[in-house]
Design an enzyme around this catalytic site. Structure first.
Site, mmCIF file in Angstrom:
data_model
loop_
_atom_site.group_PDB
_atom_site.id
_atom_site.type_symbol
_atom_site.label_atom_id
_atom_site.label_comp_id
_atom_site.label_asym_id
_atom_site.label_seq_id
_atom_site.Cartn_x
_atom_site.Cartn_y
_atom_site.Cartn_z
ATOM 1 N N ALA A 197 -15.525 -8.976 14.243
ATOM 2 C CA ALA A 197 -16.288 -8.978 12.956
ATOM 3 C C ALA A 197 -15.598 -9.927 11.894
ATOM 4 C CB ALA A 197 -16.540 -7.724 12.606
ATOM 5 N N GLY A 198 -14.376 -10.411 12.290
ATOM 6 C CA GLY A 198 -13.804 -10.885 11.240
ATOM 7 C C GLY A 198 -13.280 -10.145 10.038
ATOM 8 N N VAL A 199 -13.036 -8.876 10.276
ATOM 9 C CA VAL A 199 -12.634 -8.002 9.188
ATOM 10 C C VAL A 199 -11.272 -7.415 9.271
ATOM 11 C CG1 VAL A 199 -13.443 -5.842 8.184
ATOM 12 C CG2 VAL A 199 -15.030 -7.361 9.160
ATOM 13 N N SER A 200 -10.992 -6.825 10.278
ATOM 14 C CA SER A 200 -9.515 -6.015 10.543
ATOM 15 C C SER A 200 -8.463 -6.812 11.503
ATOM 16 C CB SER A 200 -9.691 -4.508 11.106
ATOM 17 O OG SER A 200 -8.689 -3.966 11.037
ATOM 18 N N ARG A 201 -8.900 -6.982 12.626
ATOM 19 C CA ARG A 201 -7.697 -7.459 13.473
ATOM 20 C C ARG A 201 -7.297 -8.971 13.163
ATOM 21 N NH1 ARG A 201 -11.026 -5.489 18.934
ATOM 22 N NH2 ARG A 201 -12.557 -6.143 17.577
ATOM 23 N N CYS A 235 -11.582 -12.072 15.393
ATOM 24 C CA CYS A 235 -11.614 -10.964 16.158
ATOM 25 C C CYS A 235 -13.242 -10.780 16.315
ATOM 26 C CB CYS A 235 -11.018 -9.928 15.341
ATOM 27 S SG CYS A 235 -11.539 -9.671 13.737
#
Length: 353
Positions: free
Chosen positions: A133-137, A131
């Site tokens: 930031a590579g955090v949520s999605r 995604c």
């Protein structure tokens, strides 16, 4: 650098995607799954001015295609699988899922196409899921993949990913939907009460935000297939299905599969604030006086005019059947259903088809 989650499966951010699409990296990605706010590859190139990624479109997947789920909250025409890239010795198949990182966003209806894409990619090469930031999605997609492929609970799958990347943190709305995914048996079961309640919630949010309620959000009219009472292929025999018919003209207006279940409330005690208390004790096993159903295509004319509430009438004879209200309706058992598409039981006959 992207994180290796499992063999030939990587998890990263927008910079990892740019590198994968522009350089012959040692990871040798063959598939890239982009879970970003725009399906267009220009979203990626905008992040690095002057970057050019030649692309060749090879396939589109949209809701409503043959083989796609019969019921989906994904609008028709929404771009899913989009481009294949050639050049500089690279050949990468990319699938783009337009998804915002908000708690109200519909992750659930996108899960299975994404997970199938990952399976397909791992069979022939390596897959990068990213995604912004590579955090949520992207974390949500990876967690769902571990849940389905390894039969892990949500908690176990998330913990497994966090051991690889401490940044992994799906938002609360995505976590709720992943919990539904677990409770439905690691699949998106469109017949599940959980799924139906989820779709009602999406509808209510769309109305609240002033969005147009498209007919794709309404399930097929079961009255069009009177032999089976189902919107499925009428050639497939189904036995002992409960149907609800207009009492006046006998047209099928709903089948049991359309009913949205609700947990009985506290009966008449819920209404004490505006009526005198009844001496009759409430029996929690008594039948509710109404059915609450999914929005069906025969309701479209009444519901699409933007009104907060209104009447539901038989599309064949015009007989009054019930009401809809985007703010919800309270059943006689005390429970609130929001939004509500209510059929009064006294207005219908029940039969088996």
């Amino acid at each position: 650098m992207p994180h290796l989650v499992r063999e030939r499966l990587f998890f990263g951010d927008i910079n990892d995607a740019i590198d994968a699409l522009t350089t012959a990296a040692s990871t040798n990605f063959t598939h890239v799954l982009s879970v970003v706010s725009s399906a267009s590859i220009s979203f990626i190139t905008d992040c690095r001015p002057g970057l050019a990624i030649p692309t060749e479109e090879v396939h589109r997947v949209v809701s409503g295609e043959e083989g796609a789920p019969a019921v989906s909250a994904v609008p028709p025409g929404r771009l899913m699988r989009v481009v294949e890239r050639t050049g500089d010795g690279l050949r990468i198949t990319r699938m783009a899922v337009p998804l915002r990182d908000t708690e109200e966003e519909d992750l659930l209806d996108h899960l299975e196409p994404c997970l199938d894409f990952i399976d397909e990619g791992r069979e022939v090469g390596s897959v990068l899921v990213h995604c912004f930031a590579g955090v949520s999605r992207s974390a949500s997609i990876i967690v769902a993949y571990l849940m389905r492929s390894e039969r892990k609970s949500l908690e176990e799958a998330l913990e497994s990913l966090k051991e690889i990347s401490e940044l992994a943190c799906p938002n609360d709305g995505f976590l709720d939907q992943l919990k539904f995914f677990e409770e439905m048996g690691f699949k998106v079961d469109t017949s599940s009460p959980l799924y139906k309640q989820f779709r009602l919630k999406l509808l209510g949010q769309s109305y609240k935000f002033g969005e147009k309620i498209g007919s794709y959000m309404f399930k097929d009219d079961p009255g069009l297939y009177p032999q089976s009472g189902s919107c499925q292929d009428p050639s497939k025999e189904e036995q002992h299905k409960t149907a609800y018919r207009c009492r006046k003209c006998r047209r099928i207006i709903a089948v049991q599969d359309n009913v949205v279940s609700h947990v009985p409330g506290e009966g008449e005690s819920c209404f004490d604030w505006n009526r005198r208390k009844s001496d009759r004790p409430y029996n929690k096993e008594q039948d509710c006086s109404s059915l609450f159903v999914e929005p069906l295509k025969w309701m479209t004319a009444a519901v699409e005019d933007g009104a907060l509430e209104g009447k539901l009438s038989c599309i064949h004879c015009g007989a009054r059947l019930g009401y809809f209200n985007w703010s919800g309706i309270q059943c006689n058992c005390g429970s609130w259903v929001t939004p509500a598409f209510q059929i009064v039981k006294s207005k219908v006959d029940i039969s088996t088809i």
